[in-house]
Design a protein around this motif. Structure first.
Motif, PDB file in Angstrom:
ATOM      1  N   TRP A  50      47.360  18.670  85.465  1.00  0.00           N
ATOM      2  CA  TRP A  50      46.181  17.811  85.547  1.00  0.00           C
ATOM      3  C   TRP A  50      45.899  17.137  84.203  1.00  0.00           C
ATOM      4  CZ3 TRP A  50      42.912  17.666  89.977  1.00  0.00           C
ATOM      5  CH2 TRP A  50      43.300  18.519  91.009  1.00  0.00           C
ATOM      6  N   ALA A  51      45.386  15.918  84.259  1.00  0.00           N
ATOM      7  CA  ALA A  51      44.927  15.221  83.061  1.00  0.00           C
ATOM      8  C   ALA A  51      43.668  15.918  82.534  1.00  0.00           C
ATOM      9  CB  ALA A  51      44.621  13.755  83.385  1.00  0.00           C
ATOM     10  N   ASP A  98      52.459   2.474  84.936  1.00  0.00           N
ATOM     11  CA  ASP A  98      52.098   3.818  84.485  1.00  0.00           C
ATOM     12  C   ASP A  98      50.999   4.449  85.333  1.00  0.00           C
ATOM     13  OD1 ASP A  98      53.987   3.737  82.487  1.00  0.00           O
ATOM     14  OD2 ASP A  98      52.574   3.073  80.951  1.00  0.00           O
ATOM     15  N   GLN A  99      50.721   3.850  86.489  1.00  0.00           N
ATOM     16  CA  GLN A  99      49.735   4.382  87.437  1.00  0.00           C
ATOM     17  C   GLN A  99      50.450   4.633  88.766  1.00  0.00           C
ATOM     18  OE1 GLN A  99      46.433   4.683  86.260  1.00  0.00           O
ATOM     19  NE2 GLN A  99      47.352   3.985  84.353  1.00  0.00           N
ATOM     20  N   GLU A 130      45.691  10.367  92.666  1.00  0.00           N
ATOM     21  CA  GLU A 130      45.926   9.318  91.679  1.00  0.00           C
ATOM     22  C   GLU A 130      46.579   9.990  90.470  1.00  0.00           C
ATOM     23  OE1 GLU A 130      42.309   7.219  90.779  1.00  0.00           O
ATOM     24  OE2 GLU A 130      41.905   6.865  92.907  1.00  0.00           O
ATOM     25  N   PHE A 131      47.563   9.310  89.894  1.00  0.00           N
ATOM     26  CA  PHE A 131      48.329   9.831  88.770  1.00  0.00           C
ATOM     27  C   PHE A 131      48.381   8.803  87.661  1.00  0.00           C
ATOM     28  CE2 PHE A 131      50.152  11.282  92.780  1.00  0.00           C
ATOM     29  CZ  PHE A 131      50.262  12.653  92.616  1.00  0.00           C
ATOM     30  N   LEU A 140      48.166  14.492  87.096  1.00  0.00           N
ATOM     31  CA  LEU A 140      47.230  14.248  88.187  1.00  0.00           C
ATOM     32  C   LEU A 140      45.886  13.852  87.587  1.00  0.00           C
ATOM     33  CD1 LEU A 140      46.851  14.412  91.235  1.00  0.00           C
ATOM     34  CD2 LEU A 140      46.478  16.851  90.982  1.00  0.00           C
ATOM     35  N   VAL A 141      45.371  12.691  87.995  1.00  0.00           N
ATOM     36  CA  VAL A 141      44.119  12.164  87.461  1.00  0.00           C
ATOM     37  C   VAL A 141      42.969  12.416  88.432  1.00  0.00           C
ATOM     38  CG1 VAL A 141      42.916  10.058  86.744  1.00  0.00           C
ATOM     39  CG2 VAL A 141      45.318  10.395  86.151  1.00  0.00           C
ATOM     40  N   ARG A 142      43.251  12.285  89.728  1.00  0.00           N
ATOM     41  CA  ARG A 142      42.217  12.502  90.742  1.00  0.00           C
ATOM     42  C   ARG A 142      42.870  13.059  91.985  1.00  0.00           C
ATOM     43  NH1 ARG A 142      40.220  10.987  95.268  1.00  0.00           N
ATOM     44  NH2 ARG A 142      41.730   9.320  95.554  1.00  0.00           N
TER      45      ARG A 142
END
Length: 175
Positions: A50-51, A98-99, A130-131, A140-142
């Motif tokens: 995770w971020a 990058d997304q 969302e990455f 992992l961002v969300r």
């Protein structure tokens, strides 16, 4: 008539397509590595996926912000389960530089009382991810997770509720 040659840079196209395939495989590997660590309760390995500024959206818990807050909440909740398996199904990823985004389904199974006649507890629903690429790796961002169905008795009690209305513990709920 002037002829304007039309050329395709095969090497550039191949490189772009190969990068997209490599990125999608890296995302798939991130999820598999993370959720195998989750099932082993290897919290450092799991939270490392995770971020730092990640967000977890999970109906019964609401929105949780930050890698450490997510880890603490999930670690606390899943301490109740002596064994567990997160099956991640039907994944699909889209990469834009990058997304990236992804979808999949969760089928979670745990045996609340191993060695007894009690049936396993299971639940399932959709993932929405969302990455972002950080350096050479994806994080992992969300994550959004919905519970569409449950079966058996949840050892956590009424966290997900009985959505059937008949007390059976079987139910269906949409996020």
């Amino acid at each position: 008539m002037t002829h304007v040659p039309y050329t395709i840079d095969v090497d550039d196209d191949l490189s772009r397509r190969l990068r997209a395939l490599e990125d999608k495989e890296a995302l798939r590997a991130l999820i598999m590595r993370g959720w195998r660590a989750l099932d082993r309760k290897d919290w450092p390995a799991w939270s490392g996926c995770w971020a730092e500024d990640a967000v977890l959206e999970f109906g019964p818990w609401g929105t949780i912000r930050g890698r450490e807050a997510i880890r603490a909440r999930v670690e606390e909740a899943e301490a109740t389960y002596p064994t567990m398996q997160h099956h991640i199904l039907n994944t699909h990823f889209e990469v834009a530089g990058d997304q990236a985004t992804g979808i999949g389904y969760m089928w979670f199974v745990t045996d609340p009382a191993p060695g007894t006649a009690a049936s396993p507890y299971a639940m399932g629903g959709p993932y929405d991810w969302e990455f972002r690429r950080e350096g050479r790796s994806w994080v992992l961002v969300r994550q959004g997770l919905g519970v569409w169905w449950t079966e058996g008795e949840d050892p956590l009690g009424s966290v997900f509720g009985d959505h059937s209305g008949d007390g059976s513990g079987r139910g269906h709920t949409q996020p």
